[in-house]
Enzyme design. Structure first.
Site, PDB file in Angstrom:
ATOM      1  N   CYS A   1      -1.554   4.868  -5.709  1.00  0.00           N
ATOM      2  CA  CYS A   1      -2.378   4.059  -4.814  1.00  0.00           C
ATOM      3  C   CYS A   1      -2.449   2.684  -5.459  1.00  0.00           C
ATOM      4  CB  CYS A   1      -3.764   4.661  -4.636  1.00  0.00           C
ATOM      5  SG  CYS A   1      -4.873   3.623  -3.657  1.00  0.00           S
TER       6      CYS A   1
ATOM      7  N   THR B   1       0.858  -1.183   0.000  1.00  0.00           N
ATOM      8  CA  THR B   1       0.000   0.000   0.000  1.00  0.00           C
ATOM      9  C   THR B   1       0.889   1.226   0.000  1.00  0.00           C
ATOM     10  OG1 THR B   1      -1.421   1.371   1.430  1.00  0.00           O
ATOM     11  CG2 THR B   1      -0.215  -0.380   2.497  1.00  0.00           C
TER      12      THR B   1
END
Length: 235
Positions: free
Chosen positions: A197, A83
């Site tokens: 992202c 992430t």
């Protein structure tokens, strides 16, 4: 082959991409029935998302540290945090274990610089776009100039990530919104676009963008495989 330690679940939609990418890359490089040696510690993202929203970052950091220690105990040789946003808490992971930590921002910046780009547009969560842990690292450590969507655009990008992509929902109108934001960043001078992202690659690909796209998920996974395979030869 070294064992990759993956901290995932944020969201599992993107974590499954990491699993696919590292295994496919190992098979491509080694052939036959080879696959990646990896261990996945997957958190409950609902709990983490509340901590993010409420600003309980230290508590979330302790969760990341716990995950890192668990991966070390399970036999991982290095850590990959699946992430971008939670790289805000990279120091918690690095403080919890002596294992090497592969930073997604460093991996992405290296790929961009190899191709000779200097001004990049960033699409990411609001945390990643607005806080300095990511844009500051790209700027101060790697010398990149980072262009961001405007305030309303940042909110749109963020909402689509959390309300749709993290749930596996892909909408054509959301794709069109992202494409419009990308075009504006390019008009402002962006030479490339970072998909900052790990879920954005579910929605946007190179064919949707008039300049080079750097998908942080793919780049990070490729670095993990390189690290796993350069340590020792595989027979």
């Amino acid at each position: 082959m070294k064992t990759i330690g993956l901290i995932g679940g944020m969201s599992w939609e993107s974590s499954q991409l990491y699993y696919q990418l590292v295994n496919r890359a190992v098979r491509e490089k080694l052939g036959g029935l080879h696959s990646a040696k990896c261990i996945l510690f997957s958190v409950d993202f609902a709990e983490i998302e509340v901590m993010q929203k409420e600003g309980r970052w230290d508590e979330a950091g302790e969760r990341m540290a716990e995950a890192a220690r668990s991966l070390e105990a399970a036999g991982a040789d290095f850590i990959v945090l699946c992430t971008n946003t939670m790289h805000k808490l990279a120091s918690f992971i690095q403080g919890a274990t002596p294992l090497p930590f592969l930073h997604i921002g460093d991996a992405t910046a290296a790929a961009i610089l190899r191709d000779g780009h200097q001004r990049v547009g960033l699409l990411a969560t609001r945390f990643t776009m607005e806080q300095d842990f990511y844009t500051g690292r790209l700027r101060d450590k790697h010398g990149l100039e980072v262009l961001l969507p405007n305030g309303q655009e940042r909110q749109t990008v963020h909402a689509i990530i959390y309300d749709e992509l993290c749930l596996g929902v892909i909408k054509e109108d959301s794709k069109q919104k992202y494409e419009a934001i990308i075009r504006r960043l390019v008009d402002e001078g962006a030479q490339a676009i970072i998909l900052g992202c790990t879920e954005i690659g579910l929605l946007i690909s190179q064919e949707d963008c008039p300049v080079p796209v750097y998908d942080s998920t793919t780049i990070h996974a490729e670095l993990a495989v390189e690290a796993a395979l350069t340590v020792e030869n595989v027979r």
